[in-house]
Design a protein around this motif. Structure first.
Motif, mmCIF file in Angstrom:
data_model
loop_
_atom_site.group_PDB
_atom_site.id
_atom_site.type_symbol
_atom_site.label_atom_id
_atom_site.label_comp_id
_atom_site.label_asym_id
_atom_site.label_seq_id
_atom_site.Cartn_x
_atom_site.Cartn_y
_atom_site.Cartn_z
ATOM 1 N N THR A 129 -57.328 -9.683 -10.847
ATOM 2 C CA THR A 129 -56.393 -8.520 -11.239
ATOM 3 C C THR A 129 -55.062 -9.269 -10.958
ATOM 4 O O THR A 129 -54.380 -9.919 -9.963
ATOM 5 N N LEU A 130 -54.157 -9.108 -11.959
ATOM 6 C CA LEU A 130 -52.878 -9.360 -12.100
ATOM 7 C C LEU A 130 -51.832 -8.441 -11.868
ATOM 8 O O LEU A 130 -51.887 -7.369 -12.408
ATOM 9 N N ALA A 131 -51.006 -8.562 -10.712
ATOM 10 C CA ALA A 131 -49.866 -7.732 -10.423
ATOM 11 C C ALA A 131 -48.380 -8.379 -10.955
ATOM 12 O O ALA A 131 -48.163 -9.258 -10.471
ATOM 13 N N VAL A 132 -47.878 -7.538 -11.572
ATOM 14 C CA VAL A 132 -46.394 -8.142 -11.992
ATOM 15 C C VAL A 132 -45.528 -7.365 -11.151
ATOM 16 O O VAL A 132 -45.249 -6.200 -11.001
ATOM 17 N N LEU A 133 -44.611 -8.200 -10.519
ATOM 18 C CA LEU A 133 -43.866 -7.630 -9.433
ATOM 19 C C LEU A 133 -42.587 -7.491 -9.909
ATOM 20 O O LEU A 133 -41.919 -8.449 -10.800
ATOM 21 N N PRO A 134 -41.663 -6.337 -9.792
ATOM 22 C CA PRO A 134 -40.386 -6.151 -10.143
ATOM 23 C C PRO A 134 -39.332 -6.795 -9.266
ATOM 24 O O PRO A 134 -38.926 -6.344 -8.280
ATOM 25 N N LEU A 135 -38.947 -8.008 -9.525
ATOM 26 C CA LEU A 135 -38.094 -8.813 -8.759
ATOM 27 C C LEU A 135 -36.598 -8.750 -9.431
ATOM 28 O O LEU A 135 -36.347 -8.137 -10.277
ATOM 29 N N SER A 136 -35.559 -9.012 -8.475
ATOM 30 C CA SER A 136 -34.189 -9.012 -9.008
ATOM 31 C C SER A 136 -33.359 -10.146 -8.525
ATOM 32 O O SER A 136 -33.542 -10.340 -7.380
ATOM 33 N N PRO A 137 -32.392 -10.479 -9.173
ATOM 34 C CA PRO A 137 -31.451 -11.621 -8.909
ATOM 35 C C PRO A 137 -30.444 -10.965 -7.838
ATOM 36 O O PRO A 137 -29.611 -11.719 -7.188
ATOM 37 N N ASN A 138 -30.389 -9.651 -7.751
ATOM 38 C CA ASN A 138 -29.410 -9.222 -7.017
ATOM 39 C C ASN A 138 -29.806 -8.893 -5.620
ATOM 40 O O ASN A 138 -30.543 -8.072 -4.988
ATOM 41 N N HIS A 139 -29.633 -9.937 -4.595
ATOM 42 C CA HIS A 139 -29.826 -10.181 -3.359
ATOM 43 C C HIS A 139 -28.475 -9.631 -2.306
ATOM 44 O O HIS A 139 -28.096 -10.337 -1.488
ATOM 45 N N GLY A 140 -27.854 -8.590 -2.676
ATOM 46 C CA GLY A 140 -26.672 -8.448 -2.140
ATOM 47 C C GLY A 140 -25.349 -8.554 -2.593
ATOM 48 O O GLY A 140 -24.284 -8.429 -2.217
ATOM 49 N N VAL A 141 -25.481 -9.080 -3.768
ATOM 50 C CA VAL A 141 -24.231 -9.687 -4.610
ATOM 51 C C VAL A 141 -23.568 -8.577 -4.866
ATOM 52 O O VAL A 141 -22.150 -9.028 -4.966
ATOM 53 N N PHE A 142 -23.892 -7.361 -5.508
ATOM 54 C CA PHE A 142 -22.919 -6.521 -6.022
ATOM 55 C C PHE A 142 -22.539 -5.700 -4.656
ATOM 56 O O PHE A 142 -21.516 -5.162 -4.791
ATOM 57 N N GLY A 143 -23.209 -5.486 -3.737
ATOM 58 C CA GLY A 143 -23.051 -4.431 -2.526
ATOM 59 C C GLY A 143 -22.826 -3.028 -2.963
ATOM 60 O O GLY A 143 -23.034 -2.711 -4.087
ATOM 61 N N ASN A 144 -22.932 -2.174 -1.849
ATOM 62 C CA ASN A 144 -22.977 -0.918 -1.907
ATOM 63 C C ASN A 144 -24.102 -0.147 -2.841
ATOM 64 O O ASN A 144 -24.063 0.572 -3.222
ATOM 65 N N ASP A 145 -25.284 -0.888 -2.422
ATOM 66 C CA ASP A 145 -26.503 -0.286 -3.102
ATOM 67 C C ASP A 145 -27.630 -0.299 -2.146
ATOM 68 O O ASP A 145 -28.790 -0.423 -2.295
ATOM 69 N N GLY A 146 -27.110 0.054 -0.995
ATOM 70 C CA GLY A 146 -28.313 0.426 0.357
ATOM 71 C C GLY A 146 -28.985 -0.737 0.367
ATOM 72 O O GLY A 146 -28.750 -1.871 0.750
ATOM 73 N N MET A 147 -30.310 -0.477 0.588
ATOM 74 C CA MET A 147 -31.232 -1.485 0.942
ATOM 75 C C MET A 147 -31.861 -2.267 -0.377
ATOM 76 O O MET A 147 -32.896 -2.699 -0.068
#
Length: 327
Positions: free
Chosen positions: A46-64
């Motif tokens: 079974t293939l699971a496609v994970l929703p990753l992001s380049p935003n690891h705190g670089v924008f700020g003010n977006d909680g966790m």
């Protein structure tokens, strides 16, 4: 969680972390457990496609958000250390700047600035096509031997101090809007002096009231009908059961109005108009909506505010009103 910095983290931040991280891992674990419980090993896994992001705190003010997306990348190591193979395959999509989505709606106005800085932004359809492509058989086969990392971020990593770039772009948008409002206000003042306030209002007041826009769903059946020509003479049509339609009727009306309440906690203008009409609160007469009791004209934009309290009182799971059962 938008607008939340490190000093204002609270229960909503904890809930969003559970949704974006903990529950995703639990879902993966349940898929793996079910596959392990089978008497045989399936191929492909079974293939699971994970929703990753380049935003690891670089924008700020977006909680966790950044923390959850960064932590989700540990799945690539877990796949090997916890021996997920051959029960589960992983593909991670690092989703870049995608315009026209609820998550990025506040940033759509500054997307051109990202393009100027050399990054690529995507429409929702473009990113959807990229993510769906990860389920192609070649990618599925590749993921059987190890997790697949798909970099779809459009080069955002090449922008230095992206948070400042976004902030500056937003300020530019606000400044331009302020100038445009000042120009419109000045033009209106000139028109008022030269031609009177009534004519000036035509050039400065642009309030547009929303209208009822009923959704229509009529699939294009031409291709399917042409395909059915191959069945001519194969069956006795006099004995064929034909389903000509289907629908849902429930405490919140039909499927569309029920979904509005489940997804958003309130009815849209279209949902209110439909339920008000079904409940006999309004009726259509002479190309417009009128109040069923008084016969007075009701503007589309007024229906939600005027009738929604009564609609909410008499919809949903509730005790039946005695008057509906003859007291």
């Amino acid at each position: 969680d938008y607008g939340t910095d490190v000093s204002s983290l609270g229960p909503e931040s904890e809930l969003s972390t559970r949704v974006m991280l903990t529950n995703v891992l639990r879902l993966l674990g349940e898929v793996r457990r079910r596959n392990q419980g089978c008497a045989h090993v399936s191929r492909p896994a079974t293939l699971a496609v994970l929703p990753l992001s380049p935003n690891h705190g670089v924008f700020g003010n977006d909680g966790m958000y950044g923390e959850a997306k960064a932590a989700l990348e540990t799945v690539f190591n877990r796949w090997e250390s916890e021996a997920w193979h051959p029960h589960l395959a992983i593909a991670g999509a690092v989703i870049g700047w995608t315009r026209g989505t609820g998550l990025m709606a506040a940033n759509d106005a500054v997307a051109p600035a990202m393009e100027i800085e050399g990054a690529r932004t995507f429409s929702a359809d473009e990113m959807a096509a990229n993510v769906v492509a990860l389920m192609h058989q070649r990618i599925v086969d590749l993921a059987q031997t190890g997790p697949v990392w798909a970099d779809l971020n459009g080069g955002l990593q090449r922008i230095g101090d992206i948070g400042k770039v976004v902030a500056d772009a937003r300020q530019t948008v606000r400044d331009n809007a302020k100038v445009a409002r000042a120009i419109a206000s000045g033009y209106g003042a000139d028109m008022a002096v030269a031609s009177g306030h009534a004519l000036a209002a035509l050039h400065t007041d642009y309030m547009v009231e929303p209208l009822f826009n009923p959704p229509t769903f009529f699939p294009d059946a031409t291709h399917r009908i042409q395909q059915q020509q191959n069945l001519n003479g194969m069956v006795n049509l006099d004995k064929v059961v034909v389903i000509t339609g289907y629908g849902e009727v429930g405490p919140y009306g039909n499927a569309e109005t029920r979904w509005e309440m489940e997804a958003f906690g309130e009815f849209s203008l279209e949902g209110c108009v439909e339920l008000a009409w079904v409940m006999g609160l309004i009726k259509h007469s002479g190309g417009a909506w009128v109040d069923a009791q008084s016969g007075m004209l009701v503007e589309d934009s007024q229906i939600k505010a005027r009738y929604e309290p009564q609609i909410l009182k008499h919809t949903g799971v509730r005790l039946l009103e005695p008057e509906l059962l003859d007291g």
